[in-house]
Design a protein around this motif. Structure first.
Motif, mmCIF file in Angstrom:
data_model
loop_
_atom_site.group_PDB
_atom_site.id
_atom_site.type_symbol
_atom_site.label_atom_id
_atom_site.label_comp_id
_atom_site.label_asym_id
_atom_site.label_seq_id
_atom_site.Cartn_x
_atom_site.Cartn_y
_atom_site.Cartn_z
ATOM 1 N N VAL A 91 0.839 -1.201 0.000
ATOM 2 C CA VAL A 91 0.000 0.000 0.000
ATOM 3 C C VAL A 91 0.874 1.251 0.000
ATOM 4 O O VAL A 91 0.630 2.207 -0.758
ATOM 5 N N VAL A 92 1.904 1.258 0.834
ATOM 6 C CA VAL A 92 2.831 2.394 0.853
ATOM 7 C C VAL A 92 3.518 2.532 -0.501
ATOM 8 O O VAL A 92 3.619 3.634 -1.058
ATOM 9 N N GLU A 93 3.978 1.413 -1.034
ATOM 10 C CA GLU A 93 4.648 1.423 -2.338
ATOM 11 C C GLU A 93 3.721 1.967 -3.426
ATOM 12 O O GLU A 93 4.109 2.806 -4.242
ATOM 13 N N LYS A 94 2.475 1.495 -3.415
ATOM 14 C CA LYS A 94 1.496 1.928 -4.418
ATOM 15 C C LYS A 94 1.247 3.432 -4.316
ATOM 16 O O LYS A 94 1.164 4.132 -5.332
ATOM 17 N N ALA A 95 1.149 3.922 -3.098
ATOM 18 C CA ALA A 95 0.884 5.348 -2.902
ATOM 19 C C ALA A 95 2.021 6.199 -3.454
ATOM 20 O O ALA A 95 1.788 7.209 -4.130
ATOM 21 N N VAL A 96 3.255 5.790 -3.177
ATOM 22 C CA VAL A 96 4.413 6.552 -3.673
ATOM 23 C C VAL A 96 4.440 6.554 -5.192
ATOM 24 O O VAL A 96 4.615 7.594 -5.834
ATOM 25 N N LEU A 97 4.253 5.379 -5.787
ATOM 26 C CA LEU A 97 4.328 5.274 -7.244
ATOM 27 C C LEU A 97 3.224 6.080 -7.927
ATOM 28 O O LEU A 97 3.464 6.783 -8.913
ATOM 29 N N GLN A 98 2.005 5.986 -7.394
ATOM 30 C CA GLN A 98 0.905 6.718 -8.023
ATOM 31 C C GLN A 98 1.070 8.222 -7.839
ATOM 32 O O GLN A 98 0.754 8.999 -8.752
ATOM 33 N N LEU A 99 1.573 8.649 -6.698
ATOM 34 C CA LEU A 99 1.789 10.068 -6.465
ATOM 35 C C LEU A 99 2.776 10.650 -7.470
ATOM 36 O O LEU A 99 2.633 11.795 -7.921
ATOM 37 N N LEU A 100 3.765 9.832 -7.857
ATOM 38 C CA LEU A 100 4.797 10.288 -8.800
ATOM 39 C C LEU A 100 4.496 9.855 -10.231
ATOM 40 O O LEU A 100 5.374 9.892 -11.095
ATOM 41 N N ALA A 101 3.248 9.441 -10.485
ATOM 42 C CA ALA A 101 2.756 9.142 -11.835
ATOM 43 C C ALA A 101 3.521 8.015 -12.516
ATOM 44 O O ALA A 101 3.741 8.025 -13.726
ATOM 45 N N VAL A 102 3.935 7.016 -11.717
ATOM 46 C CA VAL A 102 4.543 5.819 -12.290
ATOM 47 C C VAL A 102 3.413 4.822 -12.562
ATOM 48 O O VAL A 102 2.680 4.458 -11.651
ATOM 49 N N ILE A 179 -17.279 -16.410 -1.958
ATOM 50 C CA ILE A 179 -16.601 -15.221 -1.431
ATOM 51 C C ILE A 179 -16.401 -15.339 0.072
ATOM 52 O O ILE A 179 -15.354 -14.973 0.609
ATOM 53 N N SER A 180 -17.379 -15.889 0.749
ATOM 54 C CA SER A 180 -17.267 -16.040 2.210
ATOM 55 C C SER A 180 -16.152 -17.015 2.577
ATOM 56 O O SER A 180 -15.476 -16.846 3.600
ATOM 57 N N ASP A 181 -15.937 -18.048 1.739
ATOM 58 C CA ASP A 181 -14.853 -19.005 2.005
ATOM 59 C C ASP A 181 -13.505 -18.334 1.850
ATOM 60 O O ASP A 181 -12.590 -18.543 2.667
ATOM 61 N N TRP A 182 -13.348 -17.547 0.775
ATOM 62 C CA TRP A 182 -12.065 -16.847 0.596
ATOM 63 C C TRP A 182 -11.848 -15.858 1.742
ATOM 64 O O TRP A 182 -10.729 -15.722 2.238
ATOM 65 N N TRP A 183 -12.911 -15.217 2.176
ATOM 66 C CA TRP A 183 -12.797 -14.240 3.266
ATOM 67 C C TRP A 183 -12.278 -14.897 4.545
ATOM 68 O O TRP A 183 -11.447 -14.336 5.251
ATOM 69 N N GLN A 184 -12.750 -16.086 4.830
ATOM 70 C CA GLN A 184 -12.285 -16.786 6.031
ATOM 71 C C GLN A 184 -10.792 -17.083 5.953
ATOM 72 O O GLN A 184 -10.048 -16.951 6.929
ATOM 73 N N LEU A 185 -10.329 -17.499 4.772
ATOM 74 C CA LEU A 185 -8.889 -17.746 4.596
ATOM 75 C C LEU A 185 -8.104 -16.452 4.711
ATOM 76 O O LEU A 185 -7.031 -16.400 5.324
ATOM 77 N N ALA A 186 -8.640 -15.376 4.119
ATOM 78 C CA ALA A 186 -7.945 -14.084 4.137
ATOM 79 C C ALA A 186 -7.819 -13.534 5.549
ATOM 80 O O ALA A 186 -6.879 -12.790 5.853
ATOM 81 N N ALA A 187 -8.764 -13.909 6.415
ATOM 82 C CA ALA A 187 -8.740 -13.402 7.795
ATOM 83 C C ALA A 187 -7.503 -13.871 8.559
ATOM 84 O O ALA A 187 -7.139 -13.284 9.582
ATOM 85 N N GLU A 188 -6.843 -14.920 8.032
ATOM 86 C CA GLU A 188 -5.633 -15.415 8.681
ATOM 87 C C GLU A 188 -4.439 -14.496 8.453
ATOM 88 O O GLU A 188 -3.407 -14.641 9.107
ATOM 89 N N ASN A 189 -4.582 -13.569 7.505
ATOM 90 C CA ASN A 189 -3.502 -12.621 7.217
ATOM 91 C C ASN A 189 -3.819 -11.296 7.901
ATOM 92 O O ASN A 189 -4.651 -10.523 7.411
ATOM 93 N N PRO A 190 -3.170 -10.971 9.013
ATOM 94 C CA PRO A 190 -3.519 -9.754 9.767
ATOM 95 C C PRO A 190 -3.104 -8.464 9.073
ATOM 96 O O PRO A 190 -3.592 -7.388 9.423
ATOM 97 N N ASP A 191 -2.211 -8.568 8.072
ATOM 98 C CA ASP A 191 -1.718 -7.357 7.410
ATOM 99 C C ASP A 191 -2.630 -6.870 6.293
ATOM 100 O O ASP A 191 -2.498 -5.737 5.841
ATOM 101 N N GLY A 192 -3.540 -7.720 5.841
ATOM 102 C CA GLY A 192 -4.488 -7.306 4.825
ATOM 103 C C GLY A 192 -4.023 -7.568 3.402
ATOM 104 O O GLY A 192 -2.941 -8.121 3.163
ATOM 105 N N TYR A 193 -4.860 -7.141 2.457
ATOM 106 C CA TYR A 193 -4.629 -7.384 1.040
ATOM 107 C C TYR A 193 -4.820 -6.088 0.255
ATOM 108 O O TYR A 193 -5.648 -5.242 0.609
ATOM 109 N N ILE A 194 -4.075 -5.981 -0.824
ATOM 110 C CA ILE A 194 -4.331 -4.912 -1.777
ATOM 111 C C ILE A 194 -5.161 -5.512 -2.911
ATOM 112 O O ILE A 194 -4.897 -6.631 -3.364
ATOM 113 N N VAL A 195 -6.202 -4.804 -3.328
ATOM 114 C CA VAL A 195 -7.104 -5.290 -4.371
ATOM 115 C C VAL A 195 -6.883 -4.436 -5.614
ATOM 116 O O VAL A 195 -6.938 -3.200 -5.553
#
Length: 359
Positions: A91-102, A179-195
């Protein structure tokens, strides 16, 4: 020991394929392995990965590669530790790149149980939030990446479809995931996902393997206002795999830097297994001209310059129909990449210090 078995198998292979793979005499290879191991702490496994049996590689170049300890020190010397994390959180990486129009794949949202947010500013923290987001993208393909991950672990890509209910389908097998099944698996990752929107790669890359987005790993470094390209290889996934990472079974295809032409494909674990075509799809690899090659190099340089106090990186670039897109920047890329592109890091270190590297 496994490494001794690997050496014996390599020598047997080279003997049987002497015309295709010219090699140094065995006594010379053995002597080099011993010297590099004793005096440089560079083992025979690295020697084999680097294909240093090739007669055209000078021994002085092999001597200028780094061992593991030297590599870690090299990275910390040129990529300031307090700044290394800026590109390791997507997320940090994406923000920097988009801010600088990469250019990057189109951002949809950050999925997190507390801090999640959609591009629109709406929350993206709960299953209901996620379902509402998916409803906005029915008929589209999205990818979900752990914000902190390695080697393609945790990556997922789905088509969002509605058949009496909202659901995910696999992009190629059409297997259904609730979708609910994937959500349960994703909940195991405390850092989250970028979509993100799934990137549609250029037909030249799809012709090699359409199942994965096949990306370039470009090694580059900078000092005194100048960016240097150290080398590059294309990573290509195997049939049925959505990821191209070599650590996940993908293939490594070195690129001629001056032209952007692919040289060959090699098994990442056994570089002796080289081929001119993809073993699963039959897609041609050797002599394929990568589209937008100058633009790929320019984009990688822009991405490196976007991050302060980062002077060495392995930049991952995908080639879309309309040009290259920045995927991610690695401040500590796999050291074995240096072996795959004949990049002696001690020579890079000398250049970064401002020393003459022509001698």
């Amino acid at each position: 020991m496994q490494v001794l078995t690997d050496v014996k198998n390599a020598w047997k292979f080279l003997h049987l394929n002497a015309q295709q793979f010219p090699s140094l005499p065995r006594w010379r290879q053995l002597l080099e392995m011993i010297l590099l191991f004793i005096f440089r702490d560079i083992g025979p496994g690295y020697y084999l990965q680097a294909r240093w049996w090739r007669p055209e590689i000078p021994f002085k170049d092999k001597w200028l590669h780094t061992n593991k300890k030297e590599y870690n020190n090299f990275i910390d010397r040129w990529n300031s530790r307090p700044y290394q994390k800026t590109s390791q959180h997507k997320v940090v990486e994406k923000a920097v790149l988009q801010l600088l129009a990469v250019p990057t794949p189109e951002f949809i949202g950050f999925l997190h149980h507390r801090a999640g947010v959609q591009k629109s500013g709406q929350p993206l923290c709960t299953l209901d939030d996620f379902i509402r987001l998916c409803q906005l993208h029915v008929g589209q393909r999205i990818c979900l990446k752990p914000v902190e991950g390695y080697g393609g672990a945790g990556f997922a890509a789905f088509n969002i479809e509605f058949h009496d209910r909202l659901l995910f389908t696999h992009p190629f097998s059409n297997a259904i995931t609730e979708i609910s099944d994937w959500w349960q698996l994703a909940a195991e990752n405390p850092d989250g996902y970028i979509v993100e929107h799934y990137l549609q790669q250029h037909p030249v890359l799809s012709a090699i393997n359409p199942h994965s987005v096949n990306t370039l790993r470009i090694w580059l470094y900078q000092a005194r206002g100048e960016v240097k390209i150290g080398g590059a290889f294309l990573r290509v996934g195997r049939k049925g795999s959505l990821v191209d990472n070599t650590s996940s079974g993908g293939m490594c295809c070195p690129v001629d830097i001056s032209s952007g032409i692919l040289q060959y494909a090699a098994n990442a674990k056994n570089p002796l297994l080289q081929t001119s075509c993809h073993p699963d799809t039959g897609g041609q690899i050797t002599d394929v001209q990568l589209p937008f090659w100058p633009e790929c190099l320019a984009l990688a340089a822009r991405a490196l310059q976007a991050f302060p106090h980062v002077n060495v990186a392995g930049v991952d670039v995908a080639i879309a129909v309309d040009g290259p897109k920045m995927i991610e920047l690695n401040v500590k890329p796999d050291q074995i990449g240096c072996a795959r592109i004949d990049l002696p890091l001690k020579r890079v270190d000398q250049w970064l210090r401002g020393h003459d590297t022509t001698r």
